[in-house]
Motif scaffolding. Structure first.
Motif, PDB file in Angstrom:
ATOM      1  N   GLY A 183       2.127  -5.927  -5.122  1.00  0.00           N
ATOM      2  CA  GLY A 183       1.030  -6.568  -5.858  1.00  0.00           C
ATOM      3  C   GLY A 183      -0.341  -6.290  -5.279  1.00  0.00           C
ATOM      4  N   SER A 184      -0.385  -5.505  -4.196  1.00  0.00           N
ATOM      5  CA  SER A 184      -1.687  -5.170  -3.601  1.00  0.00           C
ATOM      6  C   SER A 184      -2.477  -4.267  -4.550  1.00  0.00           C
ATOM      7  CB  SER A 184      -1.495  -4.479  -2.244  1.00  0.00           C
ATOM      8  OG  SER A 184      -0.783  -3.271  -2.427  1.00  0.00           O
ATOM      9  N   VAL A 185      -3.794  -4.394  -4.494  1.00  0.00           N
ATOM     10  CA  VAL A 185      -4.680  -3.613  -5.367  1.00  0.00           C
ATOM     11  C   VAL A 185      -5.562  -2.742  -4.489  1.00  0.00           C
ATOM     12  CG1 VAL A 185      -6.546  -3.753  -7.052  1.00  0.00           C
ATOM     13  CG2 VAL A 185      -4.678  -5.401  -7.141  1.00  0.00           C
ATOM     14  N   LYS A 186      -5.562  -1.422  -4.791  1.00  0.00           N
ATOM     15  CA  LYS A 186      -6.357  -0.484  -4.014  1.00  0.00           C
ATOM     16  C   LYS A 186      -7.207   0.332  -4.974  1.00  0.00           C
ATOM     17  CE  LYS A 186      -5.876   3.324  -0.749  1.00  0.00           C
ATOM     18  NZ  LYS A 186      -4.949   4.308  -0.197  1.00  0.00           N
ATOM     19  N   VAL A 187      -8.519   0.373  -4.747  1.00  0.00           N
ATOM     20  CA  VAL A 187      -9.411   1.174  -5.582  1.00  0.00           C
ATOM     21  C   VAL A 187      -9.367   2.613  -5.080  1.00  0.00           C
ATOM     22  CG1 VAL A 187     -11.784   1.520  -6.358  1.00  0.00           C
ATOM     23  CG2 VAL A 187     -10.888  -0.809  -6.073  1.00  0.00           C
ATOM     24  N   ILE A 188      -8.943   3.523  -5.952  1.00  0.00           N
ATOM     25  CA  ILE A 188      -8.851   4.945  -5.622  1.00  0.00           C
ATOM     26  C   ILE A 188     -10.173   5.643  -5.968  1.00  0.00           C
ATOM     27  CG2 ILE A 188      -7.586   7.101  -6.024  1.00  0.00           C
ATOM     28  CD1 ILE A 188      -5.757   4.965  -4.805  1.00  0.00           C
ATOM     29  N   ARG A 189     -10.727   5.301  -7.141  1.00  0.00           N
ATOM     30  CA  ARG A 189     -12.013   5.869  -7.574  1.00  0.00           C
ATOM     31  C   ARG A 189     -12.776   4.773  -8.284  1.00  0.00           C
ATOM     32  NH1 ARG A 189     -11.360  10.909 -11.284  1.00  0.00           N
ATOM     33  NH2 ARG A 189     -10.976   9.399 -12.921  1.00  0.00           N
ATOM     34  N   GLN A 190     -14.036   4.524  -7.863  1.00  0.00           N
ATOM     35  CA  GLN A 190     -14.841   3.449  -8.478  1.00  0.00           C
ATOM     36  C   GLN A 190     -15.317   3.780  -9.837  1.00  0.00           C
ATOM     37  OE1 GLN A 190     -17.304   1.170  -5.566  1.00  0.00           O
ATOM     38  NE2 GLN A 190     -15.690  -0.065  -6.400  1.00  0.00           N
TER      39      GLN A 190
END
Length: 190
Positions: A183-190
Motif C-alpha cells: 500500500g506504499s505510494v512512491k512518486v516515480i515522475r511528478q
C-alpha cells in the motif's frame, strides 16, 4: 461530439482491430498506440521505438470499471489517487491481467491511466479494450512537445495518424505513481 472526432474514431478503430499502430493525441503528449491485448501489435511498438521489451509502456483505459478488468486487485488508495488527481496521473499496479504478456514489466507490474480526453475516452469506450500509449519518439530521444516535432521515422512507421493535429494536447507527460503491495505510494515522475 464533433463530426471530425467521430470520423477519426471510426478510422482509428479499423486500424486497431487489425492489429495496427496509431499515432494519436492523448490527454498528455502525442502517443504511439495499439491494442494492449495484442502481443504482435505491442511488439511492433517496441520495434518502431527501438525500445527494449523490458522497458514497460503505459496503457490507457476510459474508466475505473475498465481498469478493474486489467488489474487483479486494485489497492483502495488508487481510487483516491484517480479521484483527486489534478493532472493526468498514471499508476503502476501489481498483478496485471488480460493484457499482452510483452506489455507487463519484469516485476509483474503495469502502468495504467484512466483518461478523460475528448478523443481517447470515446475511442477506448468504443474499442472496449485498453490501448498502449507511449511517447511518439525513438527510445532515448526527447519526447515531442507538439505534433510538428514528431520524427519522420515515427510518422512513416505507424499505420494511421489521427487527423487531429490541431487539437491541443499537453506538452507534459503524466505523473507516474507506483503503489506497492504493502500500500506504499512512491512518486516515480511528478
Amino acid at each position: 461530439m464533433e463530426n471530425n472526432i467521430k470520423q477519426e474514431i471510426e478510422n482509428t478503430l479499423e486500424v486497431l482491430k487489425k492489429g495496427g499502430l496509431i499515432l494519436y493525441p492523448t490527454d498528455t503528449v502525442w502517443g504511439i498506440g495499439c491494442d494492449a491485448t495484442n502481443p504482435e501489435a505491442v511488439a511492433k511498438v517496441y520495434k518502431l521505438k527501438k525500445r527494449e521489451e523490458k522497458k514497460a509502456m503505459i496503457c490507457l483505459v476510459n474508466s475505473v470499471k475498465m481498469l478493474e478488468q486489467y488489474v487483479n486487485k486494485i489497492p483502495n488508495i488508487a481510487y483516491d489517487l484517480i479521484d483527486f488527481a489534478v493532472k493526468p496521473t498514471t499508476i503502476i499496479y501489481d498483478d496485471p491481467i488480460k493484457v499482452a504478456n510483452n506489455l507487463i514489466a519484469e516485476d509483474e507490474t503495469l502502468a495504467i491511466r484512466v483518461v478523460a480526453d475528448k478523443f481517447c475516452e470515446p475511442l477506448i469506450y468504443k474499442f472496449r479494450k485498453a490501448l498502449v500509449s507511449t511517447s511518439a519518439n525513438i527510445s532515448g530521444e526527447p519526447t515531442p512537445k507538439s505534433f510538428s516535432q514528431i520524427s519522420p521515422e515515427i510518422l512513416k512507421g505507424v499505420d494511421y495518424i489521427v487527423n487531429l493535429q490541431h487539437s491541443k494536447t499537453s506538452d507534459q507527460p503524466s505523473s507516474i505513481i507506483k503503489i506497492g503491495k504493502d500500500g506504499s505510494v512512491k512518486v516515480i515522475r511528478q
